[in-house]
Structures are given as structure tokens and as C-alpha cells.
Design an enzyme around this catalytic site. Structure first.
Site, short mmCIF file in Angstrom:
data_model
loop_
_atom_site.label_atom_id
_atom_site.label_comp_id
_atom_site.label_asym_id
_atom_site.label_seq_id
_atom_site.Cartn_x
_atom_site.Cartn_y
_atom_site.Cartn_z
N LYS A 52 1.02 -1.23 0.07
CA LYS A 52 -0.01 0.11 -0.06
C LYS A 52 0.84 1.20 0.13
O LYS A 52 0.71 2.24 -0.81
CB LYS A 52 -0.90 -0.05 1.10
CG LYS A 52 -2.14 -0.94 1.05
CD LYS A 52 -2.95 -1.15 2.28
CE LYS A 52 -3.98 -2.40 2.15
NZ LYS A 52 -4.60 -2.88 3.33
N GLN A 96 -5.21 -1.73 9.47
CA GLN A 96 -4.93 -2.94 8.62
C GLN A 96 -5.47 -3.91 9.63
O GLN A 96 -5.23 -4.14 10.74
CB GLN A 96 -3.42 -3.27 8.79
CG GLN A 96 -3.15 -4.82 7.69
CD GLN A 96 -3.80 -4.63 6.39
OE1 GLN A 96 -3.85 -3.53 5.51
NE2 GLN A 96 -4.04 -5.86 5.79
N ASP A 119 -11.66 2.18 3.42
CA ASP A 119 -11.98 0.74 3.44
C ASP A 119 -13.30 0.56 3.15
O ASP A 119 -13.85 -0.57 3.00
CB ASP A 119 -11.45 0.01 4.81
CG ASP A 119 -10.21 -0.67 4.72
OD1 ASP A 119 -9.98 -1.21 3.68
OD2 ASP A 119 -9.71 -0.53 5.69
N1 GUN Z 1 -7.03 -7.10 5.80
C1 GUN Z 1 -7.37 -7.86 4.83
N2 GUN Z 1 -7.80 -7.32 3.78
C2 GUN Z 1 -8.03 -6.02 4.23
C3 GUN Z 1 -8.56 -4.68 3.63
O1 GUN Z 1 -9.17 -4.67 2.65
N3 GUN Z 1 -8.63 -3.75 4.64
C4 GUN Z 1 -8.07 -3.64 5.68
N4 GUN Z 1 -7.89 -2.63 6.70
N5 GUN Z 1 -7.50 -4.73 6.18
C5 GUN Z 1 -7.41 -5.87 5.44
#
Ligand code: GUN
Length: 283
Positions: A52, A96, A119
């Protein structure tokens, strides 16, 4: 043999569009900032967060990384989220998941300002998706929709079968397919006669988190197969929820793992962050 849908290429195209948009916004004095918070040292999460950050660099965002130790308390994490909610340089906030067991994920998600929730996990944003009036589209399901589009298939009237009912993928995926007039079936661990259901799918989305769970004989000839799974095998190799070798012989189009949905999730996150910056610029 089915068409292989190249998520890496589609993701690169989306990111290039975002890079150009970010450049234009910068000329208007608008900088875009994404804060990524990671708690603990889960190796998969660390890879995702690094990717990211790299993507932020590629498209010209400012990225703010908060790597907190596994012992961080819920209160400490809430304080970080509150700070980021108020920080004018931060347009998007991503915490996350999964979080360490002693922290309640719902409490943290609920604390993120909905207008920075890139998200789309906050109940306000989840509700907006339900009624079809949303600012942020959850990243993985949004990426899946882009890949379906790339396969050239029109969702309207198609039998869409999702295997998996998580809040992150299965449920919002159903809504997005429904908004495009698909006929949607959500399957899960209690579903009876699963193969009967999956064999009916014109569009099959696998999001169960079980390696090689969907075999070729569970797929309808010519179906579009989107594999959301990212599973690490004992030999360290990555594999999806779909057994690629048998599935690609039957599918009309299929995403590989890696190089399918994964890169799209990040591209969609970038898209949501630009949206957040535009939405909040007057505030
Ligand atoms: N963990 C696995 N996929 C995601 C996601 O799309 N966003 C976040 N914040 N955590 C994750």
C-alpha cells in the site's frame, strides 16, 4: 482454456489514471494523504501494508505509516485513530486487519471518521452501500467488479455465486453485483450441495480462504471465475481458493493468484483516497 484476467495490468492502468488526477489536484493546491495503521507483526499484513505504501508513492500520495507494537492497547489505538480523524493532511485512514485479539475490531472501525474510511468498513458506509448511495466502495469487491468488467461480461441478469460471506468481501460483493442487476447467491460453510450452486454460476467469486477449495468440476463451462483467496501453502507458495489448473480448463475467464484480485484491491484503495480528498476539500 479460459482467458486469464491480468489484474496487474488493470491495476497499473487504474493507478496511472490516479497518478494523473493526483498531479492535477496538486496543481490546485490539494495534496492527498493516506494513513495506514498496522498493529503487531503479522507477516501477511506487513506485506500488504508495504504494498500500500509503494502504491502511494507510485500515484503521488503522501503516506503516513503507523506501525504500532502488538502490545498496543485498544485505548492507545483509539487515540491514534482520533488524531488521524482530525489531521487535515490525512484524507484516508486504513487500519490493517486483523488486529491483535485484545483489541475489538468493531470498536476501532466505529471510531474512524466515516468520511475518511477508505476501506468502507464503518457501519455508515456499509449502510450506504446497502441502499446503493455510496462514496466509498469496499476495495476488494470493487476490484472484483473491475475485473469482471475487464472480462467483457455484462453482469445484468447473470447468475452470480459468491462463496464466502465475510464483511470485507462476501457481503459487500453481493451488494455490488446486485446493483448491477446480477442474480446473487451467497454460499458459505453451512451451504448444502455447494457444487450444485457453483455449477450454476455465470460469475463465480471465491472468497472462503481455503486453498484450492473450488475445483474445475464445480464450475460451469465458460463461467467467469474470480479468485479472491490469498493462501500461503507450507512450501511458501501463494495459492487461491480456486484450483487453477482444473478451473482454467472449464472457465471462460479466470483470475490468477497472485496477479489477479490482489493488485486491484490496492488500486481501488487509491481511488477511494482520491474521492475522500475531493469530498473533504471544502471542510
Ligand atoms: N485485511 C485484509 N484485507 C483488508 C482490507 O481490505 N483492509 C484492511 N484494513 N485490512 C485488511
Amino acid at each position: 482454456m479460459g482467458q486469464i484476467i491480468d489484474g496487474k495490468a488493470v491495476s497499473a492502468k487504474v493507478k496511472e489514471e490516479i497518478r494523473l488526477e493526483t498531479e492535477k489536484l496538486k496543481e490546485q493546491g490539494i495534496e492527498i494523504g493516506l494513513a495506514v495503521v498496522i498493529v503487531g507483526d503479522d507477516p501477511a499484513s506487513q506485506v500488504y501494508v508495504r504494498n500500500k505504501e509503494k502504491a502511494c508513492e507510485t500515484v503521488g500520495f503522501n503516506s503516513f505509516k503507523y506501525a504500532l507494537p502488538a502490545e498496543t492497547t485498544e485505548e492507545e489505538l483509539l487515540n491514534v485513530v482520533k488524531e488521524l480523524n482530525e489531521d487535515k493532511n490525512v484524507n484516508g485512514i486504513l487500519v490493517q486487519l486483523p488486529l491483535p485479539k485484545h483489541i475489538d475490531e468493531k470498536t476501532i472501525i466505529n471510531a474512524i471518521a466515516p468520511n475518511k474510511d477508505v476501506d468502507a468498513f464503518h457501519p455508515v458506509n456499509v449502510g450506504k452501500i446497502m441502499v446503493g448511495n455510496y462514496d466509498f466502495v469496499p476495495c476488494t469487491p470493487a476490484g472484483v467488479m473491475e475485473l469482471i468488467k475487464e472480462s467483457g461480461i455484462d453482469v445484468s441478469g447473470k447468475e452470480c455465486v459468491i462463496v464466502g460471506r465475510s464483511n470485507i468481501v462476501g457481503k459487500p460483493q453481493a451488494m455490488l453485483l446486485l446493483h448491477q442487476n446480477g442474480t446473487v447467491t451467497i454460499c458459505h460453510s453451512k451451504t448444502k450441495n455447494l457444487a450444485e450452486k457453483t455449477k450454476n454460476a455465470d460469475i463465480l467469486v471465491a472468497a472462503v480462504g481455503i486453498p484450492n477449495f473450488i475445483k474445475g468440476d464445480m464450475i460451469k463451462e465458460g463461467a467467469v471465475v474470480i479468485d479472491v483467496g490469498i493462501n500461503r501453502l507450507e512450501n511458501k507458495k501463494l495459492c487461491g481458493d480456486v484450483e487453477f489448473e482444473s478451473a482454467e480448463k472449464v472457465a471462460g475467464a479466470i483470475t490468477p493468484v497472485p496477479g489477479g484480485v490482489g493488485p486491484m484491491t490496492i488500486a481501488m484503495l487509491m481511488k477511494n483516497t482520491v474521492k475522500a480528498a475531493i469530498l473533504n476539500k471544502s471542510k
